[in-house]
Design a protein around this motif. Structure first.
Motif, short mmCIF file in Angstrom:
data_model
loop_
_atom_site.label_atom_id
_atom_site.label_comp_id
_atom_site.label_asym_id
_atom_site.label_seq_id
_atom_site.Cartn_x
_atom_site.Cartn_y
_atom_site.Cartn_z
N ASP A 1 5.21 4.46 -8.11
CA ASP A 1 6.35 3.53 -8.10
C ASP A 1 5.98 2.18 -8.72
OD1 ASP A 1 7.18 4.82 -4.87
OD2 ASP A 1 8.16 5.30 -6.78
N THR A 2 4.74 2.01 -9.05
CA THR A 2 4.30 0.77 -9.68
C THR A 2 5.01 0.58 -11.01
OG1 THR A 2 2.13 0.79 -8.62
CG2 THR A 2 2.31 -0.40 -10.71
N GLY A 3 5.43 -0.64 -11.26
CA GLY A 3 6.08 -0.93 -12.52
C GLY A 3 6.84 -2.24 -12.45
N VAL B 1 6.39 -4.67 -9.27
CA VAL B 1 6.09 -3.97 -8.02
C VAL B 1 4.77 -3.24 -8.22
CG1 VAL B 1 6.76 -2.07 -6.51
CG2 VAL B 1 8.48 -3.73 -7.28
N THR B 2 3.84 -3.45 -7.31
CA THR B 2 2.54 -2.80 -7.39
C THR B 2 2.28 -2.07 -6.09
OG1 THR B 2 1.70 -4.54 -8.85
CG2 THR B 2 0.08 -3.12 -7.78
N GLN C 1 0.84 -1.19 0.00
CA GLN C 1 0.00 0.00 0.00
C GLN C 1 0.88 1.24 0.00
OE1 GLN C 1 -2.73 -0.37 3.32
NE2 GLN C 1 -4.29 -1.25 1.96
N GLY C 2 0.31 2.34 -0.44
CA GLY C 2 1.04 3.59 -0.41
C GLY C 2 1.55 3.90 0.98
N ARG D 1 13.31 0.86 -14.01
CA ARG D 1 11.93 0.42 -13.96
C ARG D 1 11.17 0.93 -15.20
NH1 ARG D 1 9.57 4.24 -9.07
NH2 ARG D 1 8.85 5.99 -10.36
N ARG D 2 10.16 0.15 -15.54
CA ARG D 2 9.25 0.55 -16.59
C ARG D 2 7.86 0.65 -15.96
NH1 ARG D 2 9.83 -0.08 -22.01
NH2 ARG D 2 11.33 -1.77 -21.74
N SER D 3 7.38 1.87 -15.82
CA SER D 3 6.04 2.08 -15.28
C SER D 3 5.03 2.04 -16.42
CB SER D 3 5.97 3.42 -14.56
OG SER D 3 6.85 3.42 -13.44
#
Length: 114
Positions: A87-89, A110-111, A13-14, A38-40
């Motif tokens: 930061d998800t990616g 990463v989610t 979670q955030g 990273r690739r978002s």
């Protein structure tokens, strides 16, 4: 040939934390740089953080103060704190010997939910 074994990641979670690790094996010679890109969603792959065998670090502005990279015994670690949905990616481990071609891991998702 360098093999990169990634682990960690997952969902948070955030405001939460996650960590990543990447172990390099095979033809690992110093000096080198290891790190993470990273690739978002909807974006190109971009640098997150790198660290050299001398301990020099480089961070993207959007992770400074939140992420910490370290390296020990040819394994690089990324501690991610104060995570944000942005930061998800998919995070890719990166390794480059000074006189060689870059090597990439397969990527680890990463989610971060809000």
């Amino acid at each position: 040939q360098v093999r990169l074994a990634e682990s960690g990641g997952g969902s948070a979670q955030g405001g939460g934390s996650l960590s990543l690790s990447c172990a390099a094996s095979g033809a690992v010679f110093s000096p080198y740089v290891m790190g993470w890109y990273r690739r978002s969603p909807g974006k190109e792959r971009t640098l997150v953080a790198t660290i050299s065998t001398e301990g020099a670090t480089d961070y993207a502005d959007f992770v400074k103060g939140r992420f910490t990279i370290s390296n020990e015994n040819d394994t690089t670690f990324l501690q991610m704190n104060s995570l944000e949905p942005e930061d998800t990616g998919v995070y890719y481990c990166y390794h480059k010997w000074t006189w060689g071609l870059p090597n990439w891991g397969r990527g680890i998702p990463v989610t971060v939910s809000s």
